[in-house]
Write an enzyme that holds these catalytic residues in place. Structure first.
Site, PDB file in Angstrom:
ATOM      1  N   ASP A  71       1.426  -1.173   0.414  1.00 55.37           N
ATOM      2  CA  ASP A  71       0.142  -0.309   0.148  1.00 55.37           C
ATOM      3  C   ASP A  71       0.527   1.268   0.326  1.00 55.37           C
ATOM      4  O   ASP A  71       1.552   1.579   1.088  1.00 55.37           O
ATOM      5  CB  ASP A  71      -1.321  -0.126   1.434  1.00 55.37           C
ATOM      6  CG  ASP A  71      -2.013   1.282   1.596  1.00 55.37           C
ATOM      7  OD1 ASP A  71      -1.942   2.109   0.195  1.00 55.37           O
ATOM      8  OD2 ASP A  71      -3.055   0.942   2.085  1.00 55.37           O
ATOM      9  N   HIS A  72       1.169   2.121  -1.585  1.00 50.24           N
ATOM     10  CA  HIS A  72       1.868   3.190  -1.433  1.00 50.24           C
ATOM     11  C   HIS A  72       1.342   4.435  -0.325  1.00 50.24           C
ATOM     12  O   HIS A  72       2.152   4.702  -0.201  1.00 50.24           O
ATOM     13  CB  HIS A  72       1.603   2.968  -2.892  1.00 50.24           C
ATOM     14  CG  HIS A  72       3.343   4.136  -3.218  1.00 50.24           C
ATOM     15  ND1 HIS A  72       4.292   4.392  -1.883  1.00 50.24           N
ATOM     16  CD2 HIS A  72       3.655   4.297  -4.375  1.00 50.24           C
ATOM     17  CE1 HIS A  72       5.531   4.669  -2.573  1.00 50.24           C
ATOM     18  NE2 HIS A  72       5.398   5.021  -4.379  1.00 50.24           N
TER      19      HIS A  72
END
Ligand code: CAO
Length: 540
Positions: free
Chosen positions: A512-513
């Site tokens: 999850d950036h």
């Protein structure tokens, strides 16, 4: 003339409730059953009505007070004769009231007598702890509103906090000098107030005495300053009247939810928006996307009659498949995914694993590469703690898990399930091997309990036994990363002098950036490959 003190009636079992809004000011004329103030308990908000008709002499409660049944709300001067009891009960609380102009626009009689007892004052922005301009996010009053001392006039917002600016005088708003969205500074004029004055002709000293600004989440600011308005300072009334009737608590909640109050259907007396109305609006808004196949303006995929092209079978999907579909879509739409790839050289690890085959049989277990992977992940997660975290508080905080529970994707005939192995860091390879077999068995036999599938901080999805060179797994939100494991294969690897046959395990880390940066992911995956490349490092 008689004076009646209106008391809080039975408020339905609540010990005390908070005053969230005062609806009247001294000088207002009220009818029987007209709301005087609004109380809010855990369960409901309720308007406290006047039991008599007359003129408000004094309001005995202010916003934020906690009132229980029997507490005094206001003193009302009725048309009848005063009784001994009336004057005794209110004698201490009631000073001789200064005549006030009524707030009600339709009360022409009262306004006729106003000039002698009222004074126009400019209400200005007090010391707000900064000389910088701040955002004016809400104008809480409209022209014609009557405000009591302490009533919120406007709400300001800085980077750090929002704060309400209260009025330190009672009176009627004659003109607004600001509007929402504007930037304002200390000393700027907010509005012109026709203030209640004492008999001496100046603003009542007790009412203009400093009162702290109610700060929502800010250090206290100093009080609103009032200064006499210059001659002719009353501008034409601001016609941008907000037309929405709601108390400050409801307005604040609406702001927090991002709900436009003008879209909320009111159910309170005289069109007042209650907290319950806001709740209903939010629940409806949340339910709305489920009525169409996809939300957030994403066009849905049209249904096609495939039988038009050849024979088909339509089968009901399993519950697990449907839940998985929802979870996958939710994660895919919410989480900005990035996938990083690497190969781990597991030549030595596999030699060691195979050397344990006989011992595994003796123990009645089976040692696949998965327990090694889980163990290596546990060590790398301890060193790269962000990978084992989750977003919290709507994204404003990050929760680091000080435990290492790893989910393991299991492919079953009923669908994909993810049982969680707890405290992987504290278990031996043999214990992990046993647990993988036990949980995978339970998954296939549909014997997993909900608790077996909760609490994971990271997930491993291994398709190694099935095949494939690589894939990009979807993060199992609210976790922030997932490891996809593909089939190990012997590859020629250049050692600087020649190509060597090495068993390479393809790994793919999706993350999850919003939480994990490329650097975090790169460090984690590199360490994982090093641990699997030399499993002695798991002991360090
Ligand atoms: N490369 C090469 N061989 C591998 C391997 C890999 N990465 N991983 C496992 N194998 C081998 C094992 O060593 C075993 O062979 P041996 O018996 O000769 O040792 C064989 O493949 C079968 O392994 P397994 O599948 O029985 O056991 P496992 O511990 O590897 O996996 C489990 C267990 C439950 C993860 C697996 O059965 C499973 O369900 N995988 C599917 C997960 C899935 O669907 N993921 C997708 C999620 S996203 O849609």
């Amino acid at each position: 003339m008689a004076q009646e003190t209106v008391l809080v009636p039975d408020i339905g079992g609540s010990d005390a409730a908070e005053v969230v809004e005062v609806l009247v000011s001294p000088g207002d004329s009220v009818d029987v059953d007209q709301g005087l103030l609004v109380l809010e308990s855990d369960k409901a908000s309720m308007e406290i009505p006047s039991s008599v008709a007359g003129t408000v002499v004094e309001v005995l409660a202010k916003e934020g007070d906690q009132l229980a049944e029997g507490a005094a709300v206001a003193v009302i001067e009725t048309a009848g004769a005063a009784t001994e009891a009336d004057s005794a009960s209110s004698a201490e609380k009631i000073q001789e009231p200064a005549p006030v102009e009524s707030a009600a626009e339709d009360n022409a009689d009262a306004s006729d007598s106003a000039p002698a007892e009222s004074q126009l004052i400019d209400v200005i922005v007090p010391d707000i702890g900064t000389d910088e301009a701040v955002d004016l996010i809400e104008v809480s009053v409209s022209v014609g509103d009557s405000v009591a001392e302490g009533d919120t006039l406007v709400v300001l917002e800085t980077d750090k906090a929002s704060m309400e600016v209260p009025s330190t005088a009672s009176g009627v708003v004659k003109a607004l000098q600001v509007e929402e969205g504007q930037q304002i500074k200390q000393g700027d004029v907010l509005l012109v107030l026709e203030a209640v004055v004492a008999q001496s002709g100046s603003v009542d000293a007790s009412k203009s005495a400093p009162a702290p600004v109610a700060a929502v989440s800010a250090p206290a600011a100093s009080p609103v300053e009032v200064a006499p308005a210059s001659q002719g300072a009353v501008n034409a009334p601001d016609s941008s009247g907000k037309g929405v009737y709601a108390g400050p608590a409801v307005r604040r909640l609406a702001r927090e939810f991002g709900v436009p109050l003008e879209s909320v259907k009111s159910s309170g007396p005289r069109g007042r928006i209650l907290k319950e109305d806001l709740h209903q609006y939010v629940s409806r808004a949340l339910a709305a996307p489920s009525s169409s196949a996809s939300g957030a303006g994403i066009p849905s995929i049209p249904d096609v009659d495939f039988s038009a092209f050849g024979p088909v079978d339509v089968v009901e999907r399993s519950k697990i498949d449907k839940v998985t579909a929802t979870n996958m879509q939710r994660s895919w739409l919410n989480v900005p995914h990035v996938t990083q790839f690497d190969d781990a050289d597991i030549t030595e690890m596999e030699a060691f694993r195979k050397s344990l085959k006989a011992e595994a049989e003796k123990r009645g277990t089976r040692l696949t590469p998965l327990p090694f992977l889980l163990k290596a992940c546990a060590v790398a997660l301890k060193h790269n703690e962000k990978i084992n975290s989750s977003l919290s508080d709507g994204g404003s905080t990050l929760t680091y898990k000080r435990y290492v529970h790893i989910g393991m994707a299991v492919d079953t005939p009923a669908g994909l399930v993810v049982p969680v192995i707890r405290d992987v860091d504290q278990k031996t390879l043999w214990e992990l091997a046993d647990e993988v077999i036990e949980l995978a068995g339970k998954a296939r036999d549909r014997k997993l309990k909900p608790a077996d599938m909760q609490g994971g901080g990271f997930t491993v999805s291994s398709l190694g036994s099935i095949g494939g060179r690589g894939f990009t797994p979807i993060v199992n939100a609210p976790e922030v990363a997932i490891l996809g494991v593909s089939r190990a294969d012997t590859q020629p690897v250049w050692d600087g002098q020649s190509f060597q046959p090495r068993l390479q395990l393809p790994l793919a880390l999706s993350y999850d950036h919003r939480v994990v940066n490329g650097g975090d992911a790169g460090r984690f995956l590199t360490e994982l490959c090093q641990l699997l490349g030399d499993i002695r490092k798991l002991l360090l």
